[in-house]
Design a protein around this motif. Structure first.
Motif, PDB file in Angstrom:
ATOM      1  N   ARG A 165       0.852  -1.190   0.000  1.00  0.00           N
ATOM      2  CA  ARG A 165       0.000   0.000   0.000  1.00  0.00           C
ATOM      3  C   ARG A 165       0.886   1.237   0.000  1.00  0.00           C
ATOM      4  O   ARG A 165       1.979   1.245   0.545  1.00  0.00           O
ATOM      5  CB  ARG A 165      -0.905  -0.022   1.223  1.00  0.00           C
ATOM      6  N   SER A 166       0.368   2.303  -0.555  1.00  0.00           N
ATOM      7  CA  SER A 166       1.146   3.535  -0.671  1.00  0.00           C
ATOM      8  C   SER A 166       1.220   4.267   0.670  1.00  0.00           C
ATOM      9  O   SER A 166       0.445   4.008   1.595  1.00  0.00           O
ATOM     10  CB  SER A 166       0.512   4.451  -1.723  1.00  0.00           C
ATOM     11  N   LEU A 173       0.416   7.340   1.095  1.00  0.00           N
ATOM     12  CA  LEU A 173      -0.809   8.128   1.184  1.00  0.00           C
ATOM     13  C   LEU A 173      -1.928   7.304   1.832  1.00  0.00           C
ATOM     14  O   LEU A 173      -2.698   7.823   2.646  1.00  0.00           O
ATOM     15  CB  LEU A 173      -1.236   8.605  -0.209  1.00  0.00           C
ATOM     16  N   HIS A 174      -1.987   6.013   1.515  1.00  0.00           N
ATOM     17  CA  HIS A 174      -2.979   5.129   2.139  1.00  0.00           C
ATOM     18  C   HIS A 174      -2.727   5.048   3.645  1.00  0.00           C
ATOM     19  O   HIS A 174      -3.659   5.096   4.448  1.00  0.00           O
ATOM     20  CB  HIS A 174      -2.914   3.730   1.511  1.00  0.00           C
ATOM     21  N   PHE A 175      -1.453   4.961   4.047  1.00  0.00           N
ATOM     22  CA  PHE A 175      -1.096   4.920   5.463  1.00  0.00           C
ATOM     23  C   PHE A 175      -1.534   6.207   6.167  1.00  0.00           C
ATOM     24  O   PHE A 175      -2.121   6.158   7.251  1.00  0.00           O
ATOM     25  CB  PHE A 175       0.415   4.711   5.616  1.00  0.00           C
ATOM     26  N   THR A 222      -3.888   8.322   5.287  1.00  0.00           N
ATOM     27  CA  THR A 222      -5.359   8.357   5.330  1.00  0.00           C
ATOM     28  C   THR A 222      -5.886   7.494   6.472  1.00  0.00           C
ATOM     29  O   THR A 222      -6.770   7.911   7.222  1.00  0.00           O
ATOM     30  CB  THR A 222      -5.941   7.874   3.989  1.00  0.00           C
ATOM     31  N   ARG A 223      -5.350   6.279   6.627  1.00  0.00           N
ATOM     32  CA  ARG A 223      -5.788   5.390   7.711  1.00  0.00           C
ATOM     33  C   ARG A 223      -5.442   5.981   9.075  1.00  0.00           C
ATOM     34  O   ARG A 223      -6.229   5.893  10.018  1.00  0.00           O
ATOM     35  CB  ARG A 223      -5.133   4.004   7.568  1.00  0.00           C
TER      36      ARG A 223
END
Length: 187
Positions: free
Chosen positions: A149-150, A152-154, A156-157
């Protein structure tokens, strides 16, 4: 030979079957039974079809190489018959599967689901007990792939967790609200 086999059966011995089968990519079956014996010899050994014990344990059954996280539903299956005999049928639906690693390596394999059926022997049956594996292939292929996962995904979470924590801790604060009226009500 018949005496040796009868003695082994009386001692509780059985068969251990293992191996690899190469089959065409079409529906089919394979089975384990004693009906390949000469009927006369089988009758002498077992004393009739109703005395054949097809109890079994399936240690490992797969349709292709294993990949991380695979679950084969028949692994560890144990079926023990005590006072009866009969035929077991395992109906297997095979789904072609590709497992793609992060390194782009692809493993072509299969997953499967299974339902089973047991048919007890009666004195009027003219067949011999067996364990059947009847399989059919799905026309759809499943692809499972590993991926990172990118960042940015981290982020966001992380924001979602922090926002949820803030919202839950804010529920304990009481707010005083005053509602005022313009003028007095008329009676």
């Amino acid at each position: 030979m018949i005496k040796k086999v009868k003695q082994a059966l009386e001692n509780g011995e059985g068969c251990r079957v293992y191996g690899v089968l190469d089959v065409q990519r079409v529906a089919g079956n394979f089975h384990i039974s004693v009906h390949g014996l000469n009927i006369y010899v089988a009758q002498m050994i077992f004393g009739g079809a109703t005395h054949v014990n097809v109890s079994h344990m399936i240690h490992d059954l797969s349709f292709g190489p294993k990949y991380p996280g695979i679950h084969n539903p028949l692994d560890g299956t144990v079926r023990i018959l005590h006072e009866t005999s009969g035929t077991f049928k395992y109906y297997i639906k095979i789904v072609p599967t590709e497992y793609r690693y992060i390194s782009k390596e692809v493993i072509p394999t299969n997953q499967f689901s299974v339902s089973e059926y047991f048919s007890p022997m009666t004195e009027y049956d003219r067949t011999w007990p067996a364990v059947y594996f009847l399989y059919d292939l799905s026309p759809i292929t499943v692809t499972i792939k590993e991926e990172r996962r990118s960042f940015l995904h981290f982020i966001t979470r992380l924001c979602a967790v922090l926002g949820g924590t803030f919202a839950l801790t804010g529920l304990g604060i009481e707010y005083d609200m005053h509602v005022g009226c313009l003028g007095e009500p008329e009676y």
